[in-house]
Design a protein around this motif. Sequence first.
Motif, PDB file in Angstrom:
ATOM      1  N   VAL A 104      23.292 -29.855  19.837  1.00 28.50           N
ATOM      2  CA  VAL A 104      24.964 -28.939  19.594  1.00 28.50           C
ATOM      3  C   VAL A 104      25.025 -28.169  20.742  1.00 28.50           C
ATOM      4  N   VAL A 105      26.483 -28.109  20.500  1.00 28.14           N
ATOM      5  CA  VAL A 105      27.537 -26.793  22.139  1.00 28.14           C
ATOM      6  C   VAL A 105      28.322 -26.480  21.441  1.00 28.14           C
ATOM      7  N   ARG A 106      27.634 -25.742  21.584  1.00 20.98           N
ATOM      8  CA  ARG A 106      28.692 -23.690  21.267  1.00 20.98           C
ATOM      9  C   ARG A 106      29.221 -23.182  21.981  1.00 20.98           C
ATOM     10  N   LEU A 107      30.571 -23.203  21.899  1.00 20.61           N
ATOM     11  CA  LEU A 107      31.408 -22.094  22.184  1.00 20.61           C
ATOM     12  C   LEU A 107      30.911 -20.329  22.420  1.00 20.61           C
ATOM     13  N   ARG A 108      30.788 -20.349  23.180  1.00 21.96           N
ATOM     14  CA  ARG A 108      30.199 -18.881  23.020  1.00 21.96           C
ATOM     15  C   ARG A 108      31.323 -17.964  23.470  1.00 21.96           C
ATOM     16  N   SER A 109      32.238 -17.901  23.964  1.00 20.98           N
ATOM     17  CA  SER A 109      32.840 -16.976  24.934  1.00 20.98           C
ATOM     18  C   SER A 109      34.558 -17.780  24.853  1.00 20.98           C
ATOM     19  N   THR A 110      35.608 -16.850  24.734  1.00 23.99           N
ATOM     20  CA  THR A 110      36.679 -17.780  25.055  1.00 23.99           C
ATOM     21  C   THR A 110      37.324 -17.517  26.240  1.00 23.99           C
ATOM     22  N   PHE A 111      38.644 -18.818  26.684  1.00 26.10           N
ATOM     23  CA  PHE A 111      38.773 -18.759  27.832  1.00 26.10           C
ATOM     24  C   PHE A 111      40.182 -18.099  28.348  1.00 26.10           C
ATOM     25  N   ASP A 112      39.817 -17.169  29.005  1.00 29.34           N
ATOM     26  CA  ASP A 112      40.969 -16.516  29.333  1.00 29.34           C
ATOM     27  C   ASP A 112      42.243 -16.621  29.821  1.00 29.34           C
ATOM     28  N   ARG A 113      42.891 -16.523  28.409  1.00 27.75           N
ATOM     29  CA  ARG A 113      44.565 -16.737  28.193  1.00 27.75           C
ATOM     30  C   ARG A 113      46.043 -16.116  29.332  1.00 27.75           C
ATOM     31  N   GLN A 114      45.263 -15.490  30.024  1.00 22.17           N
ATOM     32  CA  GLN A 114      46.383 -15.079  31.223  1.00 22.17           C
ATOM     33  C   GLN A 114      46.075 -16.194  32.132  1.00 22.17           C
ATOM     34  N   GLN A 115      44.922 -16.375  32.319  1.00 18.19           N
ATOM     35  CA  GLN A 115      44.301 -18.057  33.661  1.00 18.19           C
ATOM     36  C   GLN A 115      44.937 -19.308  32.628  1.00 18.19           C
ATOM     37  N   PHE A 116      44.652 -19.926  31.262  1.00 23.03           N
ATOM     38  CA  PHE A 116      44.698 -20.526  31.119  1.00 23.03           C
ATOM     39  C   PHE A 116      46.355 -20.367  29.836  1.00 23.03           C
ATOM     40  N   ALA A 117      47.798 -20.004  30.293  1.00 22.31           N
ATOM     41  CA  ALA A 117      48.599 -19.937  28.943  1.00 22.31           C
ATOM     42  C   ALA A 117      48.498 -20.945  28.307  1.00 22.31           C
ATOM     43  N   SER A 118      49.055 -22.141  28.910  1.00 22.86           N
ATOM     44  CA  SER A 118      49.131 -22.981  27.988  1.00 22.86           C
ATOM     45  C   SER A 118      47.907 -23.460  27.270  1.00 22.86           C
ATOM     46  N   ALA A 119      47.651 -23.975  25.518  1.00 18.49           N
ATOM     47  CA  ALA A 119      46.985 -24.425  24.883  1.00 18.49           C
ATOM     48  C   ALA A 119      45.853 -25.676  25.444  1.00 18.49           C
ATOM     49  N   THR A 120      46.781 -26.626  26.230  1.00 15.15           N
ATOM     50  CA  THR A 120      45.052 -28.064  26.956  1.00 15.15           C
ATOM     51  C   THR A 120      46.621 -27.957  28.157  1.00 15.15           C
ATOM     52  N   SER A 121      46.203 -27.418  29.103  1.00 12.16           N
ATOM     53  CA  SER A 121      46.785 -27.515  29.932  1.00 12.16           C
ATOM     54  C   SER A 121      45.783 -28.067  31.356  1.00 12.16           C
ATOM     55  N   ASP A 122      46.235 -29.280  31.705  1.00  9.36           N
ATOM     56  CA  ASP A 122      45.075 -30.375  32.714  1.00  9.36           C
ATOM     57  C   ASP A 122      44.473 -29.250  33.286  1.00  9.36           C
ATOM     58  N   ARG A 123      44.588 -27.351  34.218  1.00 13.47           N
ATOM     59  CA  ARG A 123      43.628 -26.966  34.110  1.00 13.47           C
ATOM     60  C   ARG A 123      42.583 -26.524  33.551  1.00 13.47           C
ATOM     61  N   LEU A 124      42.607 -26.128  32.334  1.00 15.08           N
ATOM     62  CA  LEU A 124      42.194 -25.650  30.618  1.00 15.08           C
ATOM     63  C   LEU A 124      41.051 -26.655  30.918  1.00 15.08           C
ATOM     64  N   LYS A 125      41.353 -28.141  30.894  1.00 10.29           N
ATOM     65  CA  LYS A 125      41.059 -29.204  30.755  1.00 10.29           C
ATOM     66  C   LYS A 125      39.963 -29.497  31.288  1.00 10.29           C
TER      67      LYS A 125
END
Length: 153
Positions: A104-125
């Motif tokens: 099981v892969v578990r997300l354990r902290s948030t990605f910074d919304r300041q750095q990744f403004a778009s919910a599905t940006s290529d940078r975030l992916k």
Amino acid sequence: MQRLKTRPQFEAVMSGSTVSRTVHFALHRVALPTVEAVEQQAMQQAAGPGSPRPQALFAVQDVWIGAVVPKRWAKRAVTRNAIKRQIYNVSASFESRLPQAAHVVRLRSTFDRQQFASATSDRLKQAVREELQQLFSRVAGPLRVDATQRAAA
């Protein structure tokens, strides 16, 4: 590769050990019981004739994968779904190097919304993909070659 689907499957794997961590993800793993162990347990639990046999959580000896992406760390559904897609895609590329166990892969902290403004940006992916590759590469063994691949070579 099999996907975890039921709550008991996820709970069983999450109760296992954490085998790898990155800044945002944790990888949990539990070894699959052998067929003999499941049959022996069923024989011990059988109370008498007509009693139902217990269902094995992991019916197939294979690599099992699940993804847990809580709303707490990814507020938008589109972000959670994008992260899950990345988890399944990256895990598929490591399938031949992972042991036959449930993961099981578990997300354990948030990605910074300041750095990744778009919910599905290529940078975030890309950031998610790179971190997942790092997570899996820490626990992946050498490339396995099965009998069909050896025969073709």
